[in-house]
Design a protein around this motif. Structure first.
Motif, PDB file in Angstrom:
ATOM      1  N   VAL A  19       0.837  -1.205   0.000  1.00 15.79           N
ATOM      2  CA  VAL A  19       0.000   0.000   0.000  1.00 15.79           C
ATOM      3  C   VAL A  19       0.870   1.254   0.000  1.00 15.79           C
ATOM      4  O   VAL A  19       0.547   2.240  -0.652  1.00 15.79           O
ATOM      5  CB  VAL A  19      -0.937  -0.009   1.230  1.00 15.79           C
ATOM      6  N   VAL A  20       1.985   1.207   0.720  1.00 21.36           N
ATOM      7  CA  VAL A  20       2.858   2.386   0.803  1.00 21.36           C
ATOM      8  C   VAL A  20       3.605   2.606  -0.508  1.00 21.36           C
ATOM      9  O   VAL A  20       3.770   3.738  -0.945  1.00 21.36           O
ATOM     10  CB  VAL A  20       3.864   2.216   1.962  1.00 21.36           C
ATOM     11  N   THR A  21       4.035   1.524  -1.161  1.00 19.79           N
ATOM     12  CA  THR A  21       4.836   1.670  -2.378  1.00 19.79           C
ATOM     13  C   THR A  21       3.990   1.948  -3.612  1.00 19.79           C
ATOM     14  O   THR A  21       4.493   2.514  -4.581  1.00 19.79           O
ATOM     15  CB  THR A  21       5.673   0.404  -2.629  1.00 19.79           C
ATOM     16  N   LEU A  22       2.701   1.589  -3.597  1.00 16.61           N
ATOM     17  CA  LEU A  22       1.868   1.795  -4.794  1.00 16.61           C
ATOM     18  C   LEU A  22       1.822   3.243  -5.250  1.00 16.61           C
ATOM     19  O   LEU A  22       2.029   3.514  -6.436  1.00 16.61           O
ATOM     20  CB  LEU A  22       0.451   1.258  -4.523  1.00 16.61           C
ATOM     21  N   PRO A  23       1.550   4.221  -4.369  1.00 15.04           N
ATOM     22  CA  PRO A  23       1.517   5.619  -4.832  1.00 15.04           C
ATOM     23  C   PRO A  23       2.847   6.071  -5.413  1.00 15.04           C
ATOM     24  O   PRO A  23       2.874   6.807  -6.407  1.00 15.04           O
ATOM     25  CB  PRO A  23       1.191   6.417  -3.561  1.00 15.04           C
ATOM     26  N   PHE A  24       3.960   5.616  -4.820  1.00 14.47           N
ATOM     27  CA  PHE A  24       5.266   6.021  -5.341  1.00 14.47           C
ATOM     28  C   PHE A  24       5.502   5.418  -6.717  1.00 14.47           C
ATOM     29  O   PHE A  24       6.057   6.054  -7.603  1.00 14.47           O
ATOM     30  CB  PHE A  24       6.375   5.595  -4.372  1.00 14.47           C
ATOM     31  N   ARG A  25       5.033   4.178  -6.913  1.00 16.51           N
ATOM     32  CA  ARG A  25       5.173   3.559  -8.235  1.00 16.51           C
ATOM     33  C   ARG A  25       4.345   4.322  -9.252  1.00 16.51           C
ATOM     34  O   ARG A  25       4.792   4.549 -10.387  1.00 16.51           O
ATOM     35  CB  ARG A  25       4.694   2.105  -8.182  1.00 16.51           C
ATOM     36  N   ALA A  26       3.135   4.728  -8.868  1.00 12.81           N
ATOM     37  CA  ALA A  26       2.279   5.479  -9.787  1.00 12.81           C
ATOM     38  C   ALA A  26       2.928   6.814 -10.148  1.00 12.81           C
ATOM     39  O   ALA A  26       2.939   7.211 -11.316  1.00 12.81           O
ATOM     40  CB  ALA A  26       0.910   5.708  -9.138  1.00 12.81           C
ATOM     41  N   LEU A  27       3.484   7.489  -9.150  1.00  9.50           N
ATOM     42  CA  LEU A  27       4.156   8.771  -9.422  1.00  9.50           C
ATOM     43  C   LEU A  27       5.358   8.558 -10.335  1.00  9.50           C
ATOM     44  O   LEU A  27       5.582   9.338 -11.265  1.00  9.50           O
ATOM     45  CB  LEU A  27       4.614   9.409  -8.097  1.00  9.50           C
ATOM     46  N   ALA A  28       6.109   7.502 -10.099  1.00 11.07           N
ATOM     47  CA  ALA A  28       7.278   7.224 -10.943  1.00 11.07           C
ATOM     48  C   ALA A  28       6.837   6.993 -12.377  1.00 11.07           C
ATOM     49  O   ALA A  28       7.476   7.459 -13.318  1.00 11.07           O
ATOM     50  CB  ALA A  28       8.021   6.006 -10.402  1.00 11.07           C
ATOM     51  N   ARG A  29       5.722   6.289 -12.567  1.00 12.34           N
ATOM     52  CA  ARG A  29       5.231   6.058 -13.932  1.00 12.34           C
ATOM     53  C   ARG A  29       4.807   7.366 -14.557  1.00 12.34           C
ATOM     54  O   ARG A  29       5.098   7.631 -15.730  1.00 12.34           O
ATOM     55  CB  ARG A  29       4.031   5.107 -13.888  1.00 12.34           C
ATOM     56  N   LEU A  30       4.106   8.198 -13.793  1.00 14.16           N
ATOM     57  CA  LEU A  30       3.639   9.475 -14.344  1.00 14.16           C
ATOM     58  C   LEU A  30       4.823  10.354 -14.744  1.00 14.16           C
ATOM     59  O   LEU A  30       4.878  10.883 -15.855  1.00 14.16           O
ATOM     60  CB  LEU A  30       2.783  10.202 -13.297  1.00 14.16           C
TER      61      LEU A  30
END
Length: 43
Positions: A19-30
């Motif tokens: 749950v913690v890493t998902l937003p960071f992965r999404a930001l990295a993709r963006l």
């Protein structure tokens, strides 16, 4: 008994980690997509 508690804690820790890493992965993709498109536009 202790083994079962350790397994539960591991599962909870894994869920929290995802749950913690998902937003960071999404930001990295963006940001990765934005930088790639910007590079494409410049050249």
């Amino acid at each position: 008994m202790f083994r079962a508690i350790a397994d539960v804690l591991r599962q909870i820790g894994g869920a929290i980690a995802t749950v913690v890493t998902l937003p960071f992965r999404a930001l990295a993709r963006l940001f990765g997509g934005a930088s790639n498109s910007a590079r494409g536009r410049r050249t």
